[in-house]
Design a protein around this motif. Structure first.
Motif, PDB file in Angstrom:
ATOM      1  N   ASN A 112       0.840  -1.249   0.011  1.00 48.17           N
ATOM      2  CA  ASN A 112       0.061  -0.049  -0.087  1.00 48.17           C
ATOM      3  C   ASN A 112       0.883   1.283   0.033  1.00 48.17           C
ATOM      4  OD1 ASN A 112      -2.312  -1.486   0.177  1.00 48.17           O
ATOM      5  ND2 ASN A 112      -2.230  -1.739   2.226  1.00 48.17           N
ATOM      6  N   PRO A 113       0.170   2.327  -0.541  1.00 51.00           N
ATOM      7  CA  PRO A 113       0.995   3.678  -0.399  1.00 51.00           C
ATOM      8  C   PRO A 113       1.122   4.237   0.988  1.00 51.00           C
ATOM      9  CG  PRO A 113      -0.983   3.818  -1.939  1.00 51.00           C
ATOM     10  CD  PRO A 113      -1.100   2.461  -1.115  1.00 51.00           C
ATOM     11  N   LEU A 114       2.489   4.882   1.077  1.00 52.17           N
ATOM     12  CA  LEU A 114       2.811   5.550   2.530  1.00 52.17           C
ATOM     13  C   LEU A 114       2.653   7.047   2.298  1.00 52.17           C
ATOM     14  CD1 LEU A 114       3.849   5.253   5.161  1.00 52.17           C
ATOM     15  CD2 LEU A 114       6.098   4.771   4.301  1.00 52.17           C
ATOM     16  N   VAL A 115       1.734   7.398   2.742  1.00 51.45           N
ATOM     17  CA  VAL A 115       1.331   8.766   2.441  1.00 51.45           C
ATOM     18  C   VAL A 115       1.765   9.742   3.618  1.00 51.45           C
ATOM     19  CG1 VAL A 115      -0.731  10.489   1.901  1.00 51.45           C
ATOM     20  CG2 VAL A 115      -0.906   8.036   1.221  1.00 51.45           C
ATOM     21  N   TRP A 116       2.882  10.334   2.890  1.00 57.17           N
ATOM     22  CA  TRP A 116       3.558  11.595   3.655  1.00 57.17           C
ATOM     23  C   TRP A 116       2.652  12.845   3.937  1.00 57.17           C
ATOM     24  CZ3 TRP A 116       5.432  16.400   2.335  1.00 57.17           C
ATOM     25  CH2 TRP A 116       6.390  17.075   2.807  1.00 57.17           C
ATOM     26  N   THR A 117       2.485  13.184   4.992  1.00 56.02           N
ATOM     27  CA  THR A 117       1.551  14.555   5.243  1.00 56.02           C
ATOM     28  C   THR A 117       2.176  15.544   6.040  1.00 56.02           C
ATOM     29  OG1 THR A 117      -0.710  13.198   4.827  1.00 56.02           O
ATOM     30  CG2 THR A 117      -0.808  15.467   5.729  1.00 56.02           C
ATOM     31  N   LEU A 118       2.094  16.738   5.726  1.00 52.74           N
ATOM     32  CA  LEU A 118       2.969  17.815   6.506  1.00 52.74           C
ATOM     33  C   LEU A 118       1.978  18.853   6.521  1.00 52.74           C
ATOM     34  CD1 LEU A 118       5.452  18.912   8.202  1.00 52.74           C
ATOM     35  CD2 LEU A 118       6.309  19.570   6.138  1.00 52.74           C
ATOM     36  N   ARG A 119       1.694  19.278   7.796  1.00 55.05           N
ATOM     37  CA  ARG A 119       0.571  20.425   7.818  1.00 55.05           C
ATOM     38  C   ARG A 119       1.462  21.449   8.543  1.00 55.05           C
ATOM     39  NH1 ARG A 119      -5.437  18.936   9.658  1.00 55.05           N
ATOM     40  NH2 ARG A 119      -5.343  17.914   7.908  1.00 55.05           N
ATOM     41  N   SER A 120       1.129  22.891   8.144  1.00 61.19           N
ATOM     42  CA  SER A 120       1.911  23.893   8.520  1.00 61.19           C
ATOM     43  C   SER A 120       1.221  24.293  10.025  1.00 61.19           C
ATOM     44  CB  SER A 120       1.841  24.946   7.732  1.00 61.19           C
ATOM     45  OG  SER A 120       0.734  25.569   7.409  1.00 61.19           O
ATOM     46  N   ASN A 121       2.187  25.212  10.650  1.00 61.80           N
ATOM     47  CA  ASN A 121       1.250  25.963  11.821  1.00 61.80           C
ATOM     48  C   ASN A 121       0.558  27.169  11.053  1.00 61.80           C
ATOM     49  OD1 ASN A 121       4.833  25.831  12.723  1.00 61.80           O
ATOM     50  ND2 ASN A 121       2.980  24.958  13.967  1.00 61.80           N
ATOM     51  N   GLN A 122      -0.332  27.612  11.794  1.00 64.44           N
ATOM     52  CA  GLN A 122      -1.199  28.675  11.396  1.00 64.44           C
ATOM     53  C   GLN A 122      -0.485  30.037  11.135  1.00 64.44           C
ATOM     54  OE1 GLN A 122      -5.399  28.744  12.887  1.00 64.44           O
ATOM     55  NE2 GLN A 122      -4.258  27.386  14.559  1.00 64.44           N
ATOM     56  N   ALA A 123      -0.539  30.443   9.762  1.00 64.23           N
ATOM     57  CA  ALA A 123       0.090  31.638   9.503  1.00 64.23           C
ATOM     58  C   ALA A 123      -0.813  32.638   9.677  1.00 64.23           C
ATOM     59  CB  ALA A 123       0.852  31.637   8.251  1.00 64.23           C
ATOM     60  N   HIS A 124      -0.902  33.474  10.682  1.00 62.76           N
ATOM     61  CA  HIS A 124      -2.038  34.682  10.858  1.00 62.76           C
ATOM     62  C   HIS A 124      -1.434  35.835  11.360  1.00 62.76           C
ATOM     63  CE1 HIS A 124      -2.388  34.183  15.250  1.00 62.76           C
ATOM     64  NE2 HIS A 124      -2.340  33.047  14.834  1.00 62.76           N
ATOM     65  N   ARG A 125      -2.366  36.976  11.179  1.00 63.66           N
ATOM     66  CA  ARG A 125      -2.169  38.141  11.779  1.00 63.66           C
ATOM     67  C   ARG A 125      -3.476  38.632  12.348  1.00 63.66           C
ATOM     68  NH1 ARG A 125       1.641  37.399   8.090  1.00 63.66           N
ATOM     69  NH2 ARG A 125       3.472  38.271   8.291  1.00 63.66           N
ATOM     70  N   PHE A 126      -4.184  37.904  13.320  1.00 63.16           N
ATOM     71  CA  PHE A 126      -5.459  38.192  13.803  1.00 63.16           C
ATOM     72  C   PHE A 126      -5.493  39.500  14.327  1.00 63.16           C
ATOM     73  CE2 PHE A 126      -8.635  38.084  16.926  1.00 63.16           C
ATOM     74  CZ  PHE A 126      -9.554  37.561  16.322  1.00 63.16           C
ATOM     75  N   PRO A 127      -6.391  40.338  14.199  1.00 60.38           N
ATOM     76  CA  PRO A 127      -7.646  39.853  13.270  1.00 60.38           C
ATOM     77  C   PRO A 127      -7.481  40.460  11.790  1.00 60.38           C
ATOM     78  CG  PRO A 127      -7.999  41.996  14.173  1.00 60.38           C
ATOM     79  CD  PRO A 127      -6.717  41.729  14.544  1.00 60.38           C
TER      80      PRO A 127
END
Length: 472
Positions: free
Chosen positions: A358-373
């Motif tokens: 089976n595939p070995l799915v590499w997933t990388l999710r970033s931190n939130q880039a925000h300047r609230f509000p």
């Protein structure tokens, strides 16, 4: 261009909008000195199918000399280094995981198995397994071997030792875990220490050579306990001898000498706390590419602690919310693990880029880039991958012309756009991986997610965005 911040450890958050980024089937390594980034993100070790038993649900394994013994279902199998599989005669009782130990008896060692239905013994010469009983023992729940003795524990807080390199037990050769009236879950050997693990305390023992009674004397008591019988690992042969366990306060702790230092964060602590049946918490270990990994699986999730870096990541099997593997064992200078729902065994290997077939799915999710509000227009986002990593002689197109899929969320991770595909390059091809005109962020900023399922070598060095700030 300000950089996109990528996590070095997974932190999904209790709610999606508080995420600190995620690593799923991905690890963060220190990049070589002089590299274009301090960190490089790679794929975890994949799985190579090696052998199969005829029973489902592997329950434990132990290497004895050059032969690996595997308890699968109610049977025991011996496996050679060439992956020849032999089913032993006889059966093993009980259900769920087992603990196994061997002594140093020459020329053929004794092997004992503790399980929920009692104990069994393996007759190596006779290629058989049978019920083991000793009238001096109560019902036991774990076994280990240390300094020439089998040590077994009982839920009532008693621990018994066998004769020296023998399987006989005497009712007087025992001790009681008395620091706390909590009973015992496990006995493990760590270095020269025997550790008796109760639900509210850990008791350390050293071999004092007592001529009668229990040969070990208690030395140190740690006032924190083990949450579940199989939620401890790191003492196994071939590993770095780093004992890590799930404590009775729902934290994961690493023993540093006699100090159980917490190594888990709020996300994992809450997952552990939510487990209705603690016996479902299974810990095990493996090593790959110079990294030592401690694995914890609960119902529907698996988190992995990289002992080498001090960071956590998640593992998931393709089409499955959890990692399909349980238990790790070192044999023949390799590490092996076992499928959760079958008798399949796999070698863990950093050069393998699939999970078996089976595939070995590499997933990388970033931190939130925000300047609230405030918000921002993203004119361009650039992603620094090692490109040109296709293989001309590989499988087309997944190896010859691999791709990365990139998507983003502007509401803190509740909703995601459709992924955009970018080529990682055929062999030797130099490419830029950019997304132009990536829109206006929301008040919660922008989260990026990248996935790669193609079986190629992954090296990601970071990303950046060309932005124009806007008022709220």
């Amino acid at each position: 261009m300000p950089p996109i911040t990528w996590p070095t450890g997974t932190a999904p958050g209790v709610n999606p909008t508080e995420t600190g980024g995620r690593l799923i089937n991905a690890i963060a390594e220190r990049a070589p000195a002089g590299s274009r980034s301090e960190i490089v993100w790679r794929r975890v070790a994949g799985l190579i199918a090696r052998f199969t038993t005829t029973q489902t649900a592997v329950r434990g394994a132990l290497l004895v000399g050059s032969v690996l013994y595997v308890v699968s279902g109610n049977r025991v199998y011996s496996i050679t280094s060439s992956y020849g599989v032999t089913e032993l005669t006889g059966t093993v009782g009980g259900a769920g995981p087992v603990t196994m130990a061997r002594n140093m008896k020459a020329p053929v060692p004794d092997v004992l198995i503790a399980h929920s239905g009692g104990m069994s013994s393996i007759n190596i010469s006779g290629a058989s397994v049978a019920v083991f009983s000793d009238g001096d023992l109560p019902s036991v729940n774990s076994i280990c071997w240390v300094d020439g003795y089998f040590i077994v524990t009982a839920e009532n807080g008693l621990a018994y030792q066998s004769g020296l390199n023998d399987t006989g037990f005497a009712s007087v050769d025992r001790t009681t875990a008395e620091a706390d009236p909590d009973g015992l879950y496990r006995a493990i050997a760590s270095g020269s220490d025997l550790i008796l693990m109760g639900t509210a305390s850990l008791e350390f023992y050293a071999n004092a050579g007592n001529p009668t009674g229990f040969a070990f004397n208690r030395s140190v008591v740690v006032p924190i306990g083990l949450k579940a019988p199989y939620a401890v690992a790191g003492f196994e042969p071939g590993f770095a001898d780093t004992v890590i366990f799930v404590a009775n306060d729902n934290t994961v702790r690493r023993l540093q000498g006699y100090d159980p230092a917490p190594i888990s964060g709020p996300d994992l602590n809450r997952l552990i706390e939510a487990v209705a049946n603690p016996a479902e918490l299974i810990a095990w270990v493996y090593q790959a590419a110079g990294h030592a990994y401690w694995v914890l699986s609960g119902p529907g999730w698996t988190w992995v602690y990289d002992v080498s870096t001090g960071s956590w990541h998640e593992r998931q099997s393709y089409g499955f919310g959890d990692w399909r593997c349980r238990f790790g064992v070192a044999a023949w200078s390799k590490w092996f693990t076992f499928d959760l729902e079958s008798g399949k065994a796999f070698e863990l290997n950093s050069a393998a880029r699939r999970d078996g077939a089976n595939p070995l799915v590499w997933t990388l999710r970033s931190n939130q880039a925000h300047r609230f509000p405030g918000r921002a227009v993203i004119h361009k986002a650039s992603f620094d991958f090692e490109t040109g990593i296709g293989i001309d002689a590989g499988i087309s197109p997944i190896e010859t012309d691999p791709v990365v899929r990139i998507r983003w969320s502007d509401d803190g991770g509740r909703n995601w756009g459709n992924p955009l595909t970018r080529k990682l390059g055929t062999q030797g091809e130099d490419l830029s991986i950019d997304i132009n005109n990536a829109g206006l962020t929301g008040r919660k900023g922008r989260i990026w997610e990248m996935t790669i399922s193609d079986p190629i070598e992954i090296a990601f060095f970071g990303g950046a965005m060309d932005i124009e700030e806007r008022a709220a």
